[in-house]
Design a protein around this motif. Structure first.
Motif, PDB file in Angstrom:
ATOM      1  N   THR A  86      52.207   2.670   3.763  1.00 13.05           N
ATOM      2  CA  THR A  86      51.902   2.262   5.131  1.00 13.05           C
ATOM      3  C   THR A  86      50.418   2.141   5.437  1.00 13.05           C
ATOM      4  N   LEU A  87      49.583   2.904   4.692  1.00 15.55           N
ATOM      5  CA  LEU A  87      48.189   3.067   5.106  1.00 15.55           C
ATOM      6  C   LEU A  87      47.173   2.546   4.105  1.00 15.55           C
ATOM      7  N   GLY A  88      46.093   1.990   4.657  1.00 13.75           N
ATOM      8  CA  GLY A  88      44.920   1.670   3.854  1.00 13.75           C
ATOM      9  C   GLY A  88      43.709   2.320   4.500  1.00 13.75           C
ATOM     10  N   PHE A  89      42.749   2.762   3.671  1.00 22.09           N
ATOM     11  CA  PHE A  89      41.555   3.442   4.169  1.00 22.09           C
ATOM     12  C   PHE A  89      40.283   2.724   3.741  1.00 22.09           C
ATOM     13  N   VAL A  90      39.336   2.649   4.673  1.00 23.21           N
ATOM     14  CA  VAL A  90      37.998   2.142   4.359  1.00 23.21           C
ATOM     15  C   VAL A  90      36.992   3.152   4.900  1.00 23.21           C
ATOM     16  N   ASN A 105      38.902  -1.679  -9.591  1.00 22.29           N
ATOM     17  CA  ASN A 105      38.941  -0.836  -8.402  1.00 22.29           C
ATOM     18  C   ASN A 105      40.099  -1.234  -7.490  1.00 22.29           C
ATOM     19  N   VAL A 106      40.284  -2.543  -7.339  1.00 23.13           N
ATOM     20  CA  VAL A 106      41.325  -3.025  -6.427  1.00 23.13           C
ATOM     21  C   VAL A 106      42.726  -2.796  -7.013  1.00 23.13           C
ATOM     22  N   MET A 107      42.805  -2.756  -8.339  1.00 28.07           N
ATOM     23  CA  MET A 107      44.112  -2.527  -8.975  1.00 28.07           C
ATOM     24  C   MET A 107      44.565  -1.060  -8.887  1.00 28.07           C
ATOM     25  N   LEU A 108      43.599  -0.161  -8.651  1.00 27.86           N
ATOM     26  CA  LEU A 108      43.935   1.271  -8.666  1.00 27.86           C
ATOM     27  C   LEU A 108      45.118   1.691  -7.784  1.00 27.86           C
ATOM     28  N   ARG A 156      40.757  -3.263  -1.828  1.00 27.29           N
ATOM     29  CA  ARG A 156      41.519  -2.131  -2.363  1.00 27.29           C
ATOM     30  C   ARG A 156      42.444  -1.542  -1.293  1.00 27.29           C
ATOM     31  N   ALA A 157      41.936  -1.476  -0.042  1.00 22.66           N
ATOM     32  CA  ALA A 157      42.732  -0.885   1.040  1.00 22.66           C
ATOM     33  C   ALA A 157      43.931  -1.746   1.425  1.00 22.66           C
ATOM     34  N   ILE A 158      43.836  -3.072   1.222  1.00 22.44           N
ATOM     35  CA  ILE A 158      44.924  -3.949   1.693  1.00 22.44           C
ATOM     36  C   ILE A 158      45.835  -4.442   0.571  1.00 22.44           C
TER      37      ILE A 158
END
Ligand code: ADP
Ligand code: MG
Length: 232
Positions: A86-90, A105-108, A156-158
Motif C-alpha cells: 500500500t505504501l511508498g516512502f520518499v 535501486n528501483v528493483m529492490l 523506487r517508492a512507486i
C-alpha cells in the motif's frame, strides 16, 4: 472513501516524568486521491505522525485505519505486507544504496514480489521513465545530481504501485528550481489517482498541494484547502 482514519490517535515517548507527548489525541480523515501537505514548526509531531501513517510506529492510544484495516492491532507480518503493498516512502536524504545503479535501486522493493527478473526490470524501467530518468538507469547515485537521485527514490517508492505515497521533506535538500521539477512529478502521480502526503517547511511547496494540515505541539491547529486545489 476514507483511505486514512485517525481516531483519537496519540503518541507518547518515554515514561513517568520523562514522558514526551509527541501527538495529542488527533482525529483526522484523508480520502483516497487527496494531495496533502503537513506543515508546522520543528518538534510539532510531523515526523511522528508520518511514522504512524507509514506503519513504522504504533500509536500509544487511539485507532488508525488504513484502507479500512485497523493497522494498529495487526501483527508484524501482516503489517509488513500492508506496508509493501500500500505504501511508498520518499525521504529528504534520498536513502539510495550507493553501490547499486539507479535501475538496481528501483528493483529492490520487488525482491519479495516473486516476479521474474525480466518483469522486475521492465517495471523498474517504466518507473524510471515516469520520473523522467529513462536515460540514466545505469548510473550510480554519486554519478547523479540531487534532483536525479530524488527521482530515483520516487521511482523506487512507486514501483509497486502503492495507493499512498508518503514524503518527509522531499524537496528539503534541493534548490528551488529542482524542487519545482520534483513537485511536478508528485502532482502528476496525484492526478493519476495516487494519494500523496508530504511534510514540508516550504510554504510555496505546501501551497501546491490541495490541502494543508498544520501541526503545533502535537495537535492539528489548522486544516485548510490550499491554493493549489483551486488552480488544478
Ligand atoms: P517534527 O517532525 O514536527 O519536528 P517530531 O515528530 O520529530 O517533530 O517530534 C515531536 C516531539 O516528540 C518532539 O518533542 C521530539 O523531541 C519528540 N520525539 C520524537 N521522537 C522521539 C523519540 N524517539 N524519543 C523521545 N522523544 C521523541
Ligand atoms: Mg521531522
Amino acid at each position: 472513501m476514507a483511505l486514512i482514519e485517525f481516531d483519537r490517535v496519540s503518541k507518547a515517548y518515554g515514561s513517568g516524568e520523562l514522558t514526551v507527548q509527541a501527538l495529542r489525541p488527533i482525529s483526522l480523515t484523508i480520502r483516497a486521491g487527496e494531495y496533502c501537505a503537513i506543515v508546522g514548526p520543528s518538534g510539532s509531531g510531523k515526523s511522528t505522525a508520518m511514522a504512524i501513517l507509514g506503519c513504522l510506529d504504533r500509536p500509544t492510544s487511539g485507532t488508525y485505519r488504513l484502507d479500512g484495516n485497523p493497522v494498529d492491532t495487526m501483527g508484524a507480518n501482516a503489517l509488513a505486507e500492508v506496508r509493501n503493498r500500500t505504501l511508498g516512502f520518499v525521504f529528504q536524504q534520498f536513502h539510495l544504496l550507493p553501490q547499486l545503479t539507479a535501475m538496481e535501486n528501483v528493483m529492490l522493493p520487488m525482491v519479495y514480489a516473486n516476479l521474474p527478473k525480466a518483469k522486475r526490470r521492465s517495471r523498474a524501467s517504466r518507473a524510471l521513465e515516469k520520473v523522467g530518468l529513462g536515460n540514466r538507469i545505469h548510473n550510480r547515485p554519486n554519478q547523479l545530481s540531487g534532483g536525479q537521485q530524488q527521482r530515483v527514490a520516487i521511482a523506487r517508492a512507486i514501483v509497486n504501485r502503492p495507493q499512498l505515497l508518503l514524503a518527509d521533506e522531499p524537496t528539503g535538500a534541493l534548490d528551488s528550481h529542482t524542487s519545482q521539477s520534483i513537485m511536478a512529478i508528485f502532482a502528476d502521480l496525484n492526478r493519476e489517482g495516487m494519494t500523496v502526503i508530504m511534510v514540508t517547511h516550504d510554504r510555496q511547496v505546501a501551497e501546491q498541494c490541495d490541502r494543508i494540515i498544520t501541526f503545533h505541539d502535537g495537535q492539528v491547529i489548522k486544516d485548510s484547502r490550499a491554493p493549489g486545489s483551486l488552480t488544478r
